[in-house]
Design a protein around this motif. Structure first.
Motif, short mmCIF file in Angstrom:
data_model
loop_
_atom_site.label_atom_id
_atom_site.label_comp_id
_atom_site.label_asym_id
_atom_site.label_seq_id
_atom_site.Cartn_x
_atom_site.Cartn_y
_atom_site.Cartn_z
N TRP A 152 0.83 -1.20 0.00
CA TRP A 152 0.00 0.00 0.00
C TRP A 152 0.87 1.26 0.00
CZ3 TRP A 152 -1.44 -4.18 3.19
CH2 TRP A 152 -2.61 -4.83 2.76
N ARG A 153 0.30 2.33 -0.54
CA ARG A 153 1.09 3.55 -0.71
C ARG A 153 0.82 4.61 0.34
NH1 ARG A 153 0.55 5.33 -6.75
NH2 ARG A 153 -1.66 4.97 -6.43
N ARG A 154 -0.16 4.36 1.23
CA ARG A 154 -0.61 5.43 2.14
C ARG A 154 0.27 5.65 3.38
NH1 ARG A 154 -6.19 6.83 1.82
NH2 ARG A 154 -5.98 7.88 3.83
N LEU A 155 0.98 4.61 3.83
CA LEU A 155 1.74 4.77 5.08
C LEU A 155 3.07 5.48 4.79
CD1 LEU A 155 1.88 4.16 8.13
CD2 LEU A 155 3.04 2.03 7.55
N GLN A 156 3.35 6.53 5.60
CA GLN A 156 4.60 7.28 5.41
C GLN A 156 5.60 7.00 6.52
OE1 GLN A 156 5.21 8.99 2.51
NE2 GLN A 156 3.26 8.03 1.99
N GLY A 157 6.84 7.46 6.28
CA GLY A 157 7.97 7.11 7.12
C GLY A 157 7.86 7.41 8.60
N THR A 158 7.33 8.61 8.94
CA THR A 158 7.29 8.98 10.35
C THR A 158 6.46 7.98 11.15
OG1 THR A 158 7.37 11.26 9.62
CG2 THR A 158 6.84 10.90 11.93
N PHE A 159 5.28 7.66 10.63
CA PHE A 159 4.41 6.73 11.34
C PHE A 159 5.02 5.32 11.36
CE2 PHE A 159 1.20 10.02 10.99
CZ PHE A 159 0.53 9.89 12.20
N ALA A 160 5.66 4.94 10.26
CA ALA A 160 6.27 3.61 10.23
C ALA A 160 7.37 3.52 11.29
CB ALA A 160 6.84 3.34 8.84
N GLY A 161 8.19 4.57 11.39
CA GLY A 161 9.27 4.60 12.39
C GLY A 161 8.72 4.57 13.81
N ILE A 162 7.70 5.40 14.06
CA ILE A 162 7.09 5.44 15.40
C ILE A 162 6.46 4.09 15.72
CG2 ILE A 162 5.25 6.49 16.81
CD1 ILE A 162 5.80 9.12 15.27
N ALA A 163 5.80 3.49 14.73
CA ALA A 163 5.15 2.19 14.94
C ALA A 163 6.17 1.14 15.38
CB ALA A 163 4.45 1.74 13.66
N MET A 164 7.32 1.12 14.72
CA MET A 164 8.34 0.12 15.07
C MET A 164 8.93 0.41 16.46
SD MET A 164 10.32 -0.79 11.52
CE MET A 164 10.49 0.82 10.77
N ALA A 165 9.20 1.69 16.74
CA ALA A 165 9.80 2.03 18.03
C ALA A 165 8.82 1.78 19.18
CB ALA A 165 10.24 3.50 18.03
N ALA A 166 7.57 2.27 19.02
CA ALA A 166 6.58 2.11 20.10
C ALA A 166 6.19 0.65 20.28
CB ALA A 166 5.34 2.95 19.79
N SER A 173 3.71 -6.26 20.90
CA SER A 173 4.52 -5.44 20.00
C SER A 173 3.83 -5.27 18.64
CB SER A 173 5.88 -6.13 19.81
OG SER A 173 6.61 -5.50 18.81
N CYS A 174 3.33 -6.37 18.11
CA CYS A 174 2.65 -6.34 16.80
C CYS A 174 1.36 -5.52 16.88
CB CYS A 174 2.36 -7.78 16.37
SG CYS A 174 1.51 -7.89 14.81
N ALA A 175 0.61 -5.68 17.97
CA ALA A 175 -0.68 -4.97 18.11
C ALA A 175 -0.47 -3.46 18.18
CB ALA A 175 -1.40 -5.47 19.35
N VAL A 176 0.50 -3.02 18.99
CA VAL A 176 0.75 -1.58 19.14
C VAL A 176 1.26 -0.99 17.82
CG1 VAL A 176 2.24 0.11 20.29
CG2 VAL A 176 1.15 -1.70 21.62
N SER A 177 2.17 -1.71 17.18
CA SER A 177 2.70 -1.24 15.90
C SER A 177 1.59 -1.15 14.85
CB SER A 177 3.80 -2.21 15.43
OG SER A 177 4.12 -1.99 14.11
N GLY A 178 0.71 -2.14 14.84
CA GLY A 178 -0.40 -2.15 13.88
C GLY A 178 -1.35 -0.98 14.10
N LEU A 179 -1.60 -0.67 15.36
CA LEU A 179 -2.50 0.44 15.71
C LEU A 179 -1.93 1.77 15.20
CD1 LEU A 179 -5.10 1.15 17.33
CD2 LEU A 179 -3.60 1.60 19.28
N ILE A 180 -0.64 1.96 15.42
CA ILE A 180 0.00 3.21 14.98
C ILE A 180 0.03 3.29 13.45
CG2 ILE A 180 2.16 4.54 15.00
CD1 ILE A 180 2.57 3.39 17.86
N CYS A 181 0.26 2.17 12.80
CA CYS A 181 0.23 2.16 11.33
C CYS A 181 -1.18 2.54 10.83
CB CYS A 181 0.61 0.79 10.79
SG CYS A 181 2.36 0.43 10.90
N ALA A 182 -2.20 2.01 11.50
CA ALA A 182 -3.59 2.30 11.09
C ALA A 182 -3.87 3.80 11.23
CB ALA A 182 -4.56 1.49 11.94
#
Lengths: 473, 40
Positions: free
Chosen positions: A409-423, A444-453
């Motif tokens: 998908w093309r909608r997710l951008q870097g800042t959120f991806a980085g925060i998702a992985m860190a959080a 870890s997967c659930a929190v990252s998924g929520l931030i990506c969403a």
């Protein structure tokens, strides 16, 4: 007869013999390596047989041969079934491997993708996760080698661990990914045959009915299908496996090295071939109570049972099987990690105009350096294999959603991806320490998924796939 | 709820049969690649 299943001299003879043969094989295969692409990606032309075997063999690590029996011994039937669900990682990575070949036909590493898709912030977080995971796994493998040799033969932990590491560094240094993949093929055959022989012997001589009856009477929790911690472990292990495979350069570099039409079917075949193996290795552990075997360390339960029932022959067999399993993963991880450092750090940050020969030379030095660092970290036996492995789950599971979304998908951008992985990683670590190892990857997967969403909902910019093509590619 | 003996038997023997088939598949694939000169 000593207290060990195998005498020290025999063990030393086997391990040194194996080391010499594999290193000579690596030197022979290395003749074809003329460029960095040859060394790091085996010329991007690996056929189906080697591709399927390397996918399967790399996933059969010390964890499958030592930790799967350990978890079955502790969590029962769900331990082995849950462990086999890690095959989902390989199966689901199959379409991703095809997509990776399409999007990055000239790519080298998973870091390449994250940098180009998400930018430097997410790339930095991703590299930290990759390094922690790689060293966690490398140390777990190095330690497993030393522990195995010591438990089976009394050979000093430090000597065994040193020889295994030196051997894997040796043949990978000379042969590159070509040597890693070719040895994986042979190691895969050794592993499967060895595991099947031990399990068949148990069924034939001890009997499935007898084992089931003994467990029902003395250890019913091991047959309980509603064992809460075990059910939680099953789901946790699925996400852990997905995180390990989706993010790790071990699997990306293979996808990039396979022939174009091979990547999808190789991972699918590798996953299907791997699926039943943890059930078989786990079953070996379930026979332990019946045989009156109660090892001091739970992660030695599999080798202890095999060595006990098959005597010296069994000890040699187990020794060779686990040794092959360790080598097939250690070499892959050494090669993939040195590729990642060479491409992502040396080539992209330090020396952007490095020549092909400079890259190949640096890659080899890097491989040697990672081997030495792993050896140093293995010197203090810091944790049990299971604990070390599950600790890494908190890190890798946070990458699942950013990688999958980033590929399709093309909608997710870097800042959120980085925060998702860190959080996701931080939340997973908190869960690991506050609740238990069996929920770290899940959280870890659930929190990252929520931030990506959230990132997808708030983002208005569409990523252009053309941005994945760097100059010169 | 304890897993029944039949289910336990099917689980273990099924996994063992699939495991034994794996080397056959891998060697078959290798021979196919070898004769079609597409190993590497």
């Amino acid at each position: 007869m000593t207290e060990f299943a195998l005498d020290t001299q025999t063990a030393l003879f086997i391990i040194v013999g194996f080391a010499l043969v594999w290193i000579a094989f690596g030197v022979w295969l290395g003749r074809k390596n003329k460029s960095h692409e040859d060394f790091a990606l085996a010329g991007r032309n690996v056929g189906f047989a080697f591709a399927a075997a390397t996918a399967m063999a790399t996933w059969v690590t010390s964890n499958t041969t030592l930790v799967a029996p350990q978890l079955t011994y502790q969590l029962g039937v769900w331990g082995m079934v849950g462990y086999s669900f890690a095959a989902l990682g390989l199966l689901l990575f199959a379409p991703m491997a095809k997509r990776i070949k399409q999007l990055l036909p000239q790519g080298y590493t998973s870091g390449d993708f994250v940098r180009l898709r998400y930018g430097r912030f997410a790339w930095a977080v991703f590299l930290v996760i990759s390094v922690v995971y790689a060293f966690g796994w490398l140390v777990s493998l190095g330690m497993a080698g030393g522990i195995l040799l010591e438990a089976l033969s009394g050979l000093d932990y430090y000597i065994g661990m040193t020889i295994i590491l030196a051997m894997c560094v040796g043949y990978t240094l000379f042969g590159g990914l070509r040597a890693v993949i070719a040895t994986d093929f042979i190691q895969a055959l050794i592993i499967i045959v060895g595991v099947a022989v031990v399990a068949y012997w148990l069924i034939d001589n001890v009997g499935l009915t007898s084992i089931h009856t003994e467990l029902s009477e003395a250890h019913p929790q091991l047959l309980d299908l509603l064992f809460p911690a075990a059910v939680m472990f099953l789901f946790n292990n699925i996400f852990f496996g997905l995180g390990e495979i989706f993010h790790s350069n071990v699997w990306w570099s293979r996808a990039l090295s396979f022939r174009k039409d091979v990547a999808y079917k190789a991972y699918l075949t590798g996953g299907l071939l791997w699926l039943p193996i943890p059930v078989v290795t786990g079953f070996i552990a379930l026979a332990a109570p019946q045989l009156g075997i109660f090892p001091a360390s739970a992660d030695m339960i599999g080798p202890a049972v095999a060595a006990s029932v098959l005597g010296k022959t069994g000890a040699i067999l187990v020794f060779i099987v686990v040794f092959s399993a360790l080598a097939s993963s250690l070499d892959s991880l050494l090669a993939a990690s040195s590729d990642l450092v060479t491409q992502d750090i040396y080539h992209k940050l330090i020396k952007k105009h490095a020549s092909d020969q400079q890259l190949m030379r640096f890659n080899r030095y890097c491989l040697l350096g990672i081997g030495v660092m792993t050896w140093l970290l293995c010197l203090p036996r810091i944790a049990t294999l299971g604990a070390l492995l599950n600790f890494a789950g908190a890190f890798v599971a946070s990458t699942i959603w950013p990688i999958v979304i980033g590929l399709y998908w093309r909608r997710l951008q870097g800042t959120f991806a980085g925060i998702a992985m860190a959080a996701g990683t931080i939340a997973g670590l908190i869960a690991y320490f506050w609740i238990g190892f069996y929920v770290a990857a899940l959280v870890s997967c659930a929190v990252s998924g929520l931030i990506c969403a959230i990132g997808i909902v708030f983002n208005k910019r569409q990523f252009s796939w053309h941005e994945l093509q760097e100059n010169g590619q | 709820m304890i897993i029944s003996e039949t289910a336990f038997y099917l689980l273990v023997t099924g996994a063992l049969i699939l495991t034994v088939l794996a080397p056959v598949v891998l060697i078959g694939l290798f021979l196919k690649d070898y004769f079609s000169k597409s190993i590497w």
